[in-house]
Structure formats: C-alpha cells, structure tokens
Design a protein around this motif. Sequence first.
Motif, PDB file in Angstrom:
ATOM      1  N   CYS A 191       0.821  -1.204   0.000  1.00  0.00           N
ATOM      2  CA  CYS A 191       0.000   0.000   0.000  1.00  0.00           C
ATOM      3  C   CYS A 191       0.857   1.257   0.000  1.00  0.00           C
ATOM      4  O   CYS A 191       1.882   1.317   0.681  1.00  0.00           O
ATOM      5  N   TYR A 246      -4.841   3.581  11.080  1.00  0.00           N
ATOM      6  CA  TYR A 246      -5.562   2.476  11.726  1.00  0.00           C
ATOM      7  C   TYR A 246      -5.286   1.121  11.091  1.00  0.00           C
ATOM      8  O   TYR A 246      -5.769   0.108  11.559  1.00  0.00           O
ATOM      9  N   GLU A 266      -3.488  -0.132  -1.671  1.00  0.00           N
ATOM     10  CA  GLU A 266      -3.483   0.765  -2.834  1.00  0.00           C
ATOM     11  C   GLU A 266      -2.074   0.931  -3.418  1.00  0.00           C
ATOM     12  O   GLU A 266      -1.545   2.033  -3.457  1.00  0.00           O
ATOM     13  N   GLU A 298     -14.500   5.582   5.543  1.00  0.00           N
ATOM     14  CA  GLU A 298     -13.745   5.532   6.821  1.00  0.00           C
ATOM     15  C   GLU A 298     -14.343   6.526   7.812  1.00  0.00           C
ATOM     16  O   GLU A 298     -14.829   6.136   8.851  1.00  0.00           O
ATOM     17  N   GLN A 308      -4.540  -7.725   7.919  1.00  0.00           N
ATOM     18  CA  GLN A 308      -4.909  -6.315   7.990  1.00  0.00           C
ATOM     19  C   GLN A 308      -5.337  -5.903   9.387  1.00  0.00           C
ATOM     20  O   GLN A 308      -5.085  -4.809   9.849  1.00  0.00           O
TER      21      GLN A 308
HETATM   22 FE1  SF4 Z   1      -3.824   1.006   2.483  1.00  0.00          FE
HETATM   23 FE2  SF4 Z   1      -6.484   0.646   2.509  1.00  0.00          FE
HETATM   24 FE3  SF4 Z   1      -4.996   0.005   4.644  1.00  0.00          FE
HETATM   25 FE4  SF4 Z   1      -5.314   2.540   4.037  1.00  0.00          FE
HETATM   26  S1  SF4 Z   1      -6.947   1.091   4.648  1.00  0.00           S
HETATM   27  S2  SF4 Z   1      -3.357   1.576   4.590  1.00  0.00           S
HETATM   28  S3  SF4 Z   1      -5.359   2.473   1.821  1.00  0.00           S
HETATM   29  S4  SF4 Z   1      -4.924  -0.925   2.654  1.00  0.00           S
END
Ligand code: SF4
Length: 466
Positions: free
Chosen positions: A91, A97, A138, A196, A355
């Motif tokens: 990313c 977060y 991303e 978000e 994640q």
């Molecule tokens: Fe990357 Fe999506 Fe995580 Fe933000 S929420 S750090 S854009 S993967």
Amino acid sequence: MDTQERADFINPEEIEALLKDHQAPAPARVRELLAKARELQGLSMDEVACLSFVENPELLAEIFSTAKRIKEEIYGSRLVLFAPLYISNRCSNDCTYCAFRSTNTDLKRRTLSQEEIAEETRILIRQGHKRVLVVAGEALPPQGFQYILDSIATIYATRVAPGEIRRVNVNLAPQPTDRLRQLKEAGIGTYQLFQETYHRPTYAEVHLKGRKRDYDWRATVFDRAMEAGIDDVGIGVLFGLYEWRFEIMAMMQHIRHLEKKFGVGPHTISFPRMEPAVGSEIAARPPHPVSDADFLKMIAIMRLAVPYTGMIMSTRESEGVRRATFEVGVSQISAGSRTDPGGYKDGEGDPNGSQFQLGDHRTVDEVVGDVIKLGFLPSFCTACYRTGRTGQDFMDLAKPGEIKYHCQPNALSTFQEYLTDYAGPVTKSAGEKLISIELEHMDEQQTACALPMLNKVRRGERDVFV
Ligand code: SF4
Ligand code: SAM
C-alpha cells in the motif's frame, strides 16, 4: 481524466444542527417513527437523529424488534454468505488504523501471483463459497491496473467441480471512471468502498500520506461508478474514528445524494468496527469507540431508515456480536475469513501479514451450522446480479416484497448445493430439516418455484436459479 468534484452532499452543519435538535425524544414520537418504519417507507435524517438518542430499554427493544420484522418482511430469514480474498497487502497510503499502511515495516508484504489467486479461490470453492470480495492495498504491481482485472478473471475462471465462484465483488481504492468501466466489463458485482470517516478534520488526521488523503476523490467514487455503469455500490464507515451518530447521519446524506442523482441508493452498507492491527496505535485504542449497545442500535436504525439495502457484517466481530446483529437487520455475512494475502492456503492466518485482528475464527461449516441453529437460512445465491437484477431493477423488485419469489427459492437451491457438496454430517442433517421447515412455510407460488429447483439440485444439477 476525471474532473475532481467536491463532495458537497456531505453537509456537517446540517448534521450537527439535527443532532442538536433531536435529543431526548418523547416515547410517543419514537413509537410514531417505528410505525412509519413498519410501512417500509424509510426514515428521514431528522428521524434517524431522533432514534439515535433513544436510551430507554423498552423503546430500544421496540426498535430492535421493528428492525427484525422489516428485515424478515423484505429478505425473509435469509443470510447470504461470502468470503474476502486479499490479493495484495502492499500500500502507498498511510492510514493510521491499518496494518497495511506504508510505514509499517513489521508487515510481511505480499502480492499474490495469478496462480496463487487461483489456489486461494480453489480453497474457497472447496469450503462451499460462491461469492468473494476481492480486497487489496493501494499499490499496484508493475502490471498496473491490469493486475486487478487479471485477478478477477482468474477467480471467475477457476473451477473445482462441482463448484465455482459466481460473483466477485471488490473493495478497492477509488478509481477514475474509465477504470471503473473496466471493472464493470470484468464482471464485478458490487463495487464496495468505505469512506472511513465522513468528518473532514478527522479524515485529514488519520490519512497521513498518499492518494487517500483526498477526501473528495474518495467520497465521489460512487458517482463515477454509477456513471461507469456499476449500479451496485457498497458504502461503509470505519466505526471508532469519529462519533457514530455523525457518521450514520453522513451516510444518510450520501445515500440520499445517490438516490437523488441516480434514482438508486447503495446496494449494501457495511459496519466495520475498528479492530487491533499490527503497527497501529489508534486501532488498539479507537478515539471514538462504539459500545456493543450503540453498535446494535445503529444497525437497527439503518435497517429502519433504508429498509431495502443489504447490510453486511464481517468477521471483525465476535460470534456473539455477530449473532446479535443478525437479529436486528443484517442480511449478508462473511465466514471463515483471512485478511492476509495467501491466508487460506497458509491455514491459520498470519498476524504479521493480516490487515486486522479477526473476532470470529470459525470455519464456514461452523458458521453455517450456527446460522441454522439461530433459525436463519444460509444462502449462497448470486442470481440477482447474473440475471441483471441490480441497481434500480433490484430495488423495484425488492420494494413490493417480490424478492421472496426469487431469492427464497434461490436461497434454498444454493443451500441444498452446499449441503450436498460441502457440509459436514451435523450441518447436513440440520440443514435438510431446515429446508423442510422452510418449504412448509412457503406460499403456493413460492413452493411451485422452489420444489422443482430443489429436486433438480438433488438430482445433480448445479447452479439452478430463477
Ligand atoms: Fe492502504 Fe487501505 Fe490500509 Fe489505508 S486502509 S493503509 S489504503 S490498505
Ligand atoms: N485499500 C483500500 C482502501 O483503503 O479503500 C481497500 C481495502 S482496505 C484493505 C478495506 C477496509 O478495511 C478499509 O476501507 C477500512 O475500513 C478497513 N480497515 C482498515 N483497518 C482496519 C482495522 N484496524 N480494523 C477494522 N477494519 C479496518
């Protein structure tokens, strides 16, 4: 290149004023709103504000039972199952977060090859899944956006007899219109993306780097998606970043904007609550934590406010919280999830590649067994999108309650497929009983449709839908 628009449809002043004006609602007013919601007409912004302040346990119980009733009226007892498929955790953004943030040097980075994606897909098919949600950070590999398109094609092309993935939804960074059109051509179902937080100052505080810093580029993506022909879009907020009442009111503004401009609102709403994540301090201590009680209340209120919209609950939440949300309006759930690329093959799920921390670690079969016990009907249906019942067409069907003449039989036939091809013995026997009970409760028209479909599946035909 798309011209950058400002997301003026989010109006914080209006939200603050409504939240100020509707505190401590009188019980009579609350009951009036519940009566209105029972007519399946939805709720206005001021009515949502009003219900968000209900604390009286008796009134809360009435909100919950109304939400349950509405969900049953529109969706019956069905709960649709899906699994996320993480294809890359690389990313370029720095969201405070998320474990995938570019500054997290502890994370093991991985972008799956097409063969690895096929392998993950095969595992999901063998678990009984028919829909996946493709998720990625991303940062694209050298092939660029073609990587995403290839990944979708790989998932659709992978088959493990007698099953296959029949609907690929995506949760991907905002794209310009031409790429969204390519996603549509690649055959995606829903384009899902979470804002978000709709609160601009908070948004600026938690998005430190990269394209994601641009609030408006993100908030206007569904306008571009609709223009690109994607009429199933999925909205959401990461709860814990900012005050939840503000966020659901902003979601209402976003929904009404899409309805006004395109004649159709979002296909789904997701309710991700922030979970601990490697390399994130804020994820361990969210600045605006949402209690379980408020979480259930907000889900129930959204069911009343936008009765026809699918509502999604992921495995971020524990078994107990998930069960409670099924009772107040949730219609889609993930099961058996991993949030690290390659996590299905690797087995346990690697915390250093994931994640965030999961709350529900059960297998698909365990979740299905539990859903049956709770009296819901697990569905693996993907028919709506494949028969073109999306966007406005879906809403037109859903509105008069007609969905039950399509979805209920389709739920039964796909559930029968699951029971025959993938279920363990305990789930299979409980599931067969549930199908008999469901048939008994169907009206003549539904039975006339469902029974021949079930018989076809029992005789070995697959992918039977109306
Ligand atoms: Fe990357 Fe999506 Fe995580 Fe933000 S929420 S750090 S854009 S993967
Ligand atoms: N990278 C893209 C983006 O940010 O839009 C798409 C995928 S991102 C991996 C999917 C979602 O995970 C984010 O939109 C965010 O809401 C959610 N998420 C991130 N960190 C989380 C956490 N700690 N707990 C729960 N959900 C989280």
